[in-house]
Motif scaffolding. Structure first.
Motif, PDB file in Angstrom:
ATOM      1  N   ASP A 189       0.836  -1.212   0.000  1.00 26.49           N
ATOM      2  CA  ASP A 189       0.000   0.000   0.000  1.00 26.49           C
ATOM      3  C   ASP A 189       0.873   1.266   0.000  1.00 26.49           C
ATOM      4  O   ASP A 189       0.405   2.346   0.332  1.00 26.49           O
ATOM      5  N   GLY A 190       2.158   1.112  -0.356  1.00 26.96           N
ATOM      6  CA  GLY A 190       3.075   2.257  -0.436  1.00 26.96           C
ATOM      7  C   GLY A 190       3.598   2.394  -1.849  1.00 26.96           C
ATOM      8  O   GLY A 190       2.826   2.590  -2.792  1.00 26.96           O
ATOM      9  N   ILE A 191       4.936   2.234  -1.985  1.00 24.55           N
ATOM     10  CA  ILE A 191       5.561   2.416  -3.306  1.00 24.55           C
ATOM     11  C   ILE A 191       4.927   1.510  -4.365  1.00 24.55           C
ATOM     12  O   ILE A 191       4.716   1.931  -5.503  1.00 24.55           O
ATOM     13  N   TYR A 192       4.582   0.271  -3.980  1.00 21.11           N
ATOM     14  CA  TYR A 192       4.010  -0.660  -4.970  1.00 21.11           C
ATOM     15  C   TYR A 192       2.747  -0.092  -5.606  1.00 21.11           C
ATOM     16  O   TYR A 192       2.523  -0.224  -6.801  1.00 21.11           O
ATOM     17  N   ASP A 193       1.948   0.590  -4.779  1.00 20.28           N
ATOM     18  CA  ASP A 193       0.651   1.100  -5.248  1.00 20.28           C
ATOM     19  C   ASP A 193       0.753   2.512  -5.851  1.00 20.28           C
ATOM     20  O   ASP A 193      -0.162   2.964  -6.539  1.00 20.28           O
ATOM     21  N   ALA A 194       1.872   3.209  -5.598  1.00 20.51           N
ATOM     22  CA  ALA A 194       1.959   4.634  -5.944  1.00 20.51           C
ATOM     23  C   ALA A 194       1.942   4.882  -7.445  1.00 20.51           C
ATOM     24  O   ALA A 194       2.427   4.066  -8.221  1.00 20.51           O
ATOM     25  N   ASP A 195       1.379   6.033  -7.836  1.00 19.29           N
ATOM     26  CA  ASP A 195       1.509   6.440  -9.246  1.00 19.29           C
ATOM     27  C   ASP A 195       2.669   7.419  -9.423  1.00 19.29           C
ATOM     28  O   ASP A 195       3.258   7.495 -10.494  1.00 19.29           O
ATOM     29  N   VAL A 196       3.005   8.163  -8.357  1.00 25.27           N
ATOM     30  CA  VAL A 196       4.115   9.117  -8.422  1.00 25.27           C
ATOM     31  C   VAL A 196       5.058   8.832  -7.246  1.00 25.27           C
ATOM     32  O   VAL A 196       4.611   8.703  -6.106  1.00 25.27           O
ATOM     33  N   VAL A 197       6.353   8.704  -7.537  1.00 23.92           N
ATOM     34  CA  VAL A 197       7.327   8.422  -6.468  1.00 23.92           C
ATOM     35  C   VAL A 197       8.469   9.421  -6.552  1.00 23.92           C
ATOM     36  O   VAL A 197       9.037   9.642  -7.622  1.00 23.92           O
ATOM     37  N   LEU A 198       8.792  10.019  -5.407  1.00 27.37           N
ATOM     38  CA  LEU A 198       9.989  10.864  -5.325  1.00 27.37           C
ATOM     39  C   LEU A 198      11.121   9.982  -4.817  1.00 27.37           C
ATOM     40  O   LEU A 198      11.050   9.443  -3.706  1.00 27.37           O
ATOM     41  N   VAL A 199      12.145   9.797  -5.639  1.00 27.48           N
ATOM     42  CA  VAL A 199      13.263   8.937  -5.243  1.00 27.48           C
ATOM     43  C   VAL A 199      14.566   9.747  -5.239  1.00 27.48           C
ATOM     44  O   VAL A 199      15.224   9.864  -6.255  1.00 27.48           O
ATOM     45  N   PRO A 200      14.922  10.294  -4.094  1.00 27.89           N
ATOM     46  CA  PRO A 200      16.158  11.069  -4.044  1.00 27.89           C
ATOM     47  C   PRO A 200      17.374  10.161  -3.873  1.00 27.89           C
ATOM     48  O   PRO A 200      17.298   9.116  -3.228  1.00 27.89           O
ATOM     49  N   LEU A 201      18.492  10.564  -4.463  1.00 29.45           N
ATOM     50  CA  LEU A 201      19.783   9.868  -4.301  1.00 29.45           C
ATOM     51  C   LEU A 201      19.658   8.366  -4.509  1.00 29.45           C
ATOM     52  O   LEU A 201      20.136   7.565  -3.729  1.00 29.45           O
ATOM     53  N   GLU A 202      19.016   8.016  -5.574  1.00 27.42           N
ATOM     54  CA  GLU A 202      18.722   6.604  -5.824  1.00 27.42           C
ATOM     55  C   GLU A 202      19.790   5.994  -6.718  1.00 27.42           C
ATOM     56  O   GLU A 202      20.420   6.688  -7.501  1.00 27.42           O
ATOM     57  N   ASP A 203      19.995   4.678  -6.602  1.00 28.39           N
ATOM     58  CA  ASP A 203      20.924   4.051  -7.541  1.00 28.39           C
ATOM     59  C   ASP A 203      20.157   3.739  -8.830  1.00 28.39           C
ATOM     60  O   ASP A 203      18.936   3.600  -8.826  1.00 28.39           O
ATOM     61  N   GLY A 204      20.906   3.671  -9.934  1.00 32.01           N
ATOM     62  CA  GLY A 204      20.299   3.586 -11.262  1.00 32.01           C
ATOM     63  C   GLY A 204      19.397   2.382 -11.476  1.00 32.01           C
ATOM     64  O   GLY A 204      18.322   2.512 -12.064  1.00 32.01           O
ATOM     65  N   ASP A 205      19.792   1.221 -10.950  1.00 26.54           N
ATOM     66  CA  ASP A 205      19.004  -0.001 -11.156  1.00 26.54           C
ATOM     67  C   ASP A 205      17.588   0.146 -10.628  1.00 26.54           C
ATOM     68  O   ASP A 205      16.621  -0.233 -11.264  1.00 26.54           O
ATOM     69  N   ARG A 206      17.525   0.676  -9.391  1.00 28.67           N
ATOM     70  CA  ARG A 206      16.199   0.769  -8.765  1.00 28.67           C
ATOM     71  C   ARG A 206      15.355   1.841  -9.424  1.00 28.67           C
ATOM     72  O   ARG A 206      14.152   1.683  -9.585  1.00 28.67           O
ATOM     73  N   ALA A 207      16.002   2.943  -9.808  1.00 27.01           N
ATOM     74  CA  ALA A 207      15.251   3.992 -10.507  1.00 27.01           C
ATOM     75  C   ALA A 207      14.661   3.425 -11.788  1.00 27.01           C
ATOM     76  O   ALA A 207      13.488   3.661 -12.112  1.00 27.01           O
ATOM     77  N   GLU A 208      15.460   2.635 -12.505  1.00 27.28           N
ATOM     78  CA  GLU A 208      14.984   2.048 -13.760  1.00 27.28           C
ATOM     79  C   GLU A 208      13.856   1.051 -13.507  1.00 27.28           C
ATOM     80  O   GLU A 208      12.853   1.043 -14.215  1.00 27.28           O
ATOM     81  N   ALA A 209      14.032   0.221 -12.469  1.00 28.76           N
ATOM     82  CA  ALA A 209      13.014  -0.799 -12.172  1.00 28.76           C
ATOM     83  C   ALA A 209      11.683  -0.139 -11.782  1.00 28.76           C
ATOM     84  O   ALA A 209      10.612  -0.603 -12.183  1.00 28.76           O
ATOM     85  N   LEU A 210      11.744   0.957 -11.037  1.00 26.72           N
ATOM     86  CA  LEU A 210      10.507   1.654 -10.668  1.00 26.72           C
ATOM     87  C   LEU A 210       9.857   2.278 -11.902  1.00 26.72           C
ATOM     88  O   LEU A 210       8.632   2.266 -12.047  1.00 26.72           O
ATOM     89  N   GLY A 211      10.696   2.804 -12.786  1.00 31.63           N
ATOM     90  CA  GLY A 211      10.190   3.378 -14.041  1.00 31.63           C
ATOM     91  C   GLY A 211       9.478   2.315 -14.858  1.00 31.63           C
ATOM     92  O   GLY A 211       8.407   2.554 -15.426  1.00 31.63           O
TER      93      GLY A 211
END
Ligand code: PTJ
Length: 247
Positions: free
Chosen positions: A151-173
């Motif tokens: 009920d958090g990031i999994y469900d979100a339509d918009v996520v603010l991801v500061p200082l994130e590593d590239g793999d996770r940013a891509e996977a969330l995208g």
């Protein structure tokens, strides 16, 4: 424990020293990882090259981020060990101004750090901290790194991801999320995959997004949508790169 450091406010690099001190404290409290120290050093070098101030193009990104968070059906602010050490109260204020959830989401996830960060955020006024349930997965990332709340990031339509590593940013995208990334390195994969890349120090960026969100609190949906539609992500990345090259 480190010795208490008194940093004189008129020191030319006051902000940078203060930031470094907060990260150091974060490591001592079990909030920030040792890798977080390296990330901080990387960020500092880019901030130095950017003049240690918010570029007008970054301010435009911060306004678009505020509009996007206000438009979201379910926005989540992702917090890692560096974010928790640097801007805990500011993150709570942004969540309040935009109606977003806060979720702890770690690259180097351990239950101890998850709990320490959640407690730290609560001490700074957070009432509901997600991330501890970890009852869903980001597809394509190995076990620990991919854990999120259903009920958090999994469900979100918009996520603010500061200082994130590239793999996770891509996977969330790839999950179809609209990503807002804060990162001082305009060449890094995370801002380059984001719908809204903010090339600025998180210390300046988060309070500025909050200020824009407060300013836009009474704006209509049409106005907010126009701000997002007019936002030019390529221009933001190019402008930061140019600023670094032209130092
Ligand atoms: O707390 P965890 O376990 O989730 O780990 C978090 C870190 C940051 C260690 C992890 O995500 C990581 O290794 O990140 P990277 O790949 O080092 O990327 C961090 C990015 O953040 C780099 O591109 C830095 O330039 C940037 N950065 C560092 N400090 C700041 C920053 N951007 C904005 N503001 C800063 N203060």
């Amino acid at each position: 424990m480190t010795d208490e450091v008194e940093i004189p406010e008129d020191h030319p690099r006051y902000q940078s020293l203060l930031t470094r001190h907060r990260i150091e404290e974060g490591v001592e409290k079990g909030i920030t990882s040792k890798q977080g120290l390296i990330a901080e050093g990387r960020g500092e070098s880019f901030d130095y090259l950017l003049g240690e101030e918010t570029l007008p193009s970054a301010d435009a990104a911060e306004r678009a981020a505020a509009a996007q968070l206000l438009l979201a059906e379910h926005a989540v602010l992702s917090v890692n060990g560096n974010v928790a050490a640097l801007v805990p109260g500011e993150t709570v204020a942004l969540a309040e101004a935009t109606g977003a959830d806060i979720e702890v989401n770690l690259f180097g996830r351990t239950e101890e750090r998850m709990r320490a960060i959640a407690d730290h955020l609560r001490e700074h006024g957070a009432t509901n901290v997600k991330g501890l349930a970890a009852d869903a997965r980001i597809p394509g990332l190995e076990h620990e790194r991919g854990k999120v709340d259903e009920d958090g990031i999994y469900d979100a339509d918009v996520v603010l991801v500061p200082l994130e590593d590239g793999d996770r940013a891509e996977a969330l995208g790839e999950m179809g999320k609209t990503e807002i990334v804060i990162d001082l390195n305009p060449l890094s994969r995370s801002p380059r995959t984001a719908a809204i890349p903010i090339i600025d120090n998180i210390i300046r960026a988060v309070p500025n997004v909050t200020e824009h969100a407060r300013d836009l609190a009474d704006a209509s949906r049409d106005e907010l949508e126009a701000i997002v539609a007019d936002f030019d992500r390529e221009a933001v990345l190019d402008d930061a790169e140019r600023a670094i090259r032209d130092v």
